[in-house]
Design a protein around this motif. Sequence first.
Motif, PDB file in Angstrom:
ATOM      1  N   TRP A 257       0.833  -1.210   0.000  1.00  0.00           N
ATOM      2  CA  TRP A 257       0.000   0.000   0.000  1.00  0.00           C
ATOM      3  C   TRP A 257       0.868   1.261   0.000  1.00  0.00           C
ATOM      4  O   TRP A 257       0.528   2.262  -0.652  1.00  0.00           O
ATOM      5  N   ALA A 258       1.970   1.247   0.744  1.00  0.00           N
ATOM      6  CA  ALA A 258       2.844   2.427   0.776  1.00  0.00           C
ATOM      7  C   ALA A 258       3.326   2.759  -0.627  1.00  0.00           C
ATOM      8  O   ALA A 258       3.326   3.932  -1.042  1.00  0.00           O
ATOM      9  N   TRP A 259       3.748   1.740  -1.370  1.00  0.00           N
ATOM     10  CA  TRP A 259       4.189   1.971  -2.750  1.00  0.00           C
ATOM     11  C   TRP A 259       3.035   2.446  -3.617  1.00  0.00           C
ATOM     12  O   TRP A 259       3.172   3.388  -4.408  1.00  0.00           O
ATOM     13  N   ILE A 260       1.870   1.820  -3.484  1.00  0.00           N
ATOM     14  CA  ILE A 260       0.709   2.187  -4.294  1.00  0.00           C
ATOM     15  C   ILE A 260       0.314   3.642  -4.060  1.00  0.00           C
ATOM     16  O   ILE A 260       0.014   4.383  -5.010  1.00  0.00           O
ATOM     17  N   LEU A 261       0.299   4.087  -2.815  1.00  0.00           N
ATOM     18  CA  LEU A 261      -0.106   5.464  -2.527  1.00  0.00           C
ATOM     19  C   LEU A 261       0.875   6.475  -3.106  1.00  0.00           C
ATOM     20  O   LEU A 261       0.473   7.553  -3.562  1.00  0.00           O
ATOM     21  N   GLU A 262       2.156   6.148  -3.096  1.00  0.00           N
ATOM     22  CA  GLU A 262       3.130   7.029  -3.735  1.00  0.00           C
ATOM     23  C   GLU A 262       2.960   7.017  -5.252  1.00  0.00           C
ATOM     24  O   GLU A 262       3.057   8.054  -5.902  1.00  0.00           O
ATOM     25  N   ARG A 263       2.699   5.863  -5.813  1.00  0.00           N
ATOM     26  CA  ARG A 263       2.457   5.751  -7.255  1.00  0.00           C
ATOM     27  C   ARG A 263       1.190   6.508  -7.645  1.00  0.00           C
ATOM     28  O   ARG A 263       1.112   7.112  -8.728  1.00  0.00           O
ATOM     29  N   ALA A 264       0.201   6.505  -6.769  1.00  0.00           N
ATOM     30  CA  ALA A 264      -1.085   7.132  -7.071  1.00  0.00           C
ATOM     31  C   ALA A 264      -1.013   8.649  -7.107  1.00  0.00           C
ATOM     32  O   ALA A 264      -1.797   9.292  -7.818  1.00  0.00           O
ATOM     33  N   ALA A 265      -0.101   9.226  -6.349  1.00  0.00           N
ATOM     34  CA  ALA A 265      -0.129  10.679  -6.111  1.00  0.00           C
ATOM     35  C   ALA A 265      -0.242  11.515  -7.384  1.00  0.00           C
ATOM     36  O   ALA A 265      -1.179  12.328  -7.504  1.00  0.00           O
ATOM     37  N   PRO A 266       0.652  11.359  -8.366  1.00  0.00           N
ATOM     38  CA  PRO A 266       0.547  12.226  -9.547  1.00  0.00           C
ATOM     39  C   PRO A 266      -0.572  11.822 -10.504  1.00  0.00           C
ATOM     40  O   PRO A 266      -1.068  12.670 -11.259  1.00  0.00           O
ATOM     41  N   ILE A 267      -0.982  10.559 -10.489  1.00  0.00           N
ATOM     42  CA  ILE A 267      -1.952  10.060 -11.470  1.00  0.00           C
ATOM     43  C   ILE A 267      -3.381  10.299 -10.995  1.00  0.00           C
ATOM     44  O   ILE A 267      -4.234  10.767 -11.754  1.00  0.00           O
ATOM     45  N   LEU A 268      -3.632   9.992  -9.729  1.00  0.00           N
ATOM     46  CA  LEU A 268      -4.967  10.232  -9.165  1.00  0.00           C
ATOM     47  C   LEU A 268      -5.086  11.640  -8.583  1.00  0.00           C
ATOM     48  O   LEU A 268      -6.164  12.036  -8.148  1.00  0.00           O
ATOM     49  N   GLU A 269      -3.988  12.354  -8.555  1.00  0.00           N
ATOM     50  CA  GLU A 269      -3.936  13.728  -8.031  1.00  0.00           C
ATOM     51  C   GLU A 269      -4.414  13.770  -6.583  1.00  0.00           C
ATOM     52  O   GLU A 269      -5.317  14.517  -6.216  1.00  0.00           O
TER      53      GLU A 269
END
Length: 388
Positions: free
Chosen positions: A243-255
């Motif tokens: 989840w930690a990786w996913i949330l960092e990955r999400a930041a620019p894409i899901l804004e």
Amino acid sequence: MLAQKSINFTAVNDWLFDQALPFWAEAGVDRVNGGFVEHLTLKAENAHAPFKRVRAQARQIYCFSQAALLGWSDGAAVADHGWDFLQRHGRREDGAWVRRLAPDGSQLDTTCDAYDMAFVLFAHAWRHKVTKDPAVEASALATLDALDRTLAHPSGLGWLAEEGDAGPRQQNPHMHLIEAAIELAETTGNERFQAFGRTIAALFGERILNRETGVLREFFAPDWSALDTPAGRIVEPGHQLEWAWILERAAPILEIDMSREADLLHAHAEKHGIAPVTGLTYDQVDVDGKVILGDHRSWPQTEALKANLAMLEGRGLDTRDRIAVCVDNLLERYLAPAPTGTWIDQLDSKLKPRVDKIPSTTLYHVQLAFTELLRLQPAIQSMDADAA
């Protein structure tokens, strides 16, 4: 001052592109019936499993699609092969996808399962990255419709784990659904996938994660409150790190900005979920940090690698030593002792193999972690050079 532990980028690159992908493109493909082999024997031979999980087909489509995008010459053809099999056999008449197929593609278990649906969506994302085919985007949108029709929870808070599910709520399918949403939003630019991902992120931040402690339970009551049972106390450090990786990955894409949540997850898992001598990630701890299951599946090690890469790239933490330990553990304890291009999927608490097969689905975990490492290789090596 202790010397910085070096990261063996060359061994990672060689294992992935010279060993694993060529091996699985041959031994892992069912050239008779279509699709991909479910698992191998410990001698890396076809075990002739009597089923093919849809999630396994979808994961291999990701692996070879990404390989094609990274320039591996046979990737596109192998991904095409898997995509054709999944499209011909995996979908129900109502638009949902089944859970298990027979080796020839006939449907064995037609249950709609949120975990499998997540990986079908993930496969769509990577198919779209390769082809940019509008029909793939349309199929993904139809899959999202089927997910909502079939598995939406009556409360409106997330989705059932499977049709007719009366058991505890589960965080794990939601984790993979947001993973798919991120990749679909990035490749298609469709705002519906972005909104889908944001909905899951909000549910995670508001209901699933304990934002005071960083504890991520696996199972919950129907309203996502704590479940007062032994199962309700289970915490899987590998999922915290994932989840930690996913949330960092999400930041620019899901804004979205969920950096605080990512920090909490990473810190809690590193404090309570890592064996002090080996640096291996435990399979399970409880909500108080006590080890429940001291075995070490391979996938929590890949998630530890990804999370520490995310903390370095997104949060500015110098996690290079932890990255090196994760890489060495994967190479030396899980990959090197196995037949070329394969893995030992689980070690017990005494670091002895606890396996009876080589599951094809593990390639998704190892490849995703290793490609993230190789993507960040220039940045890490620049840090090394600056510190020299």
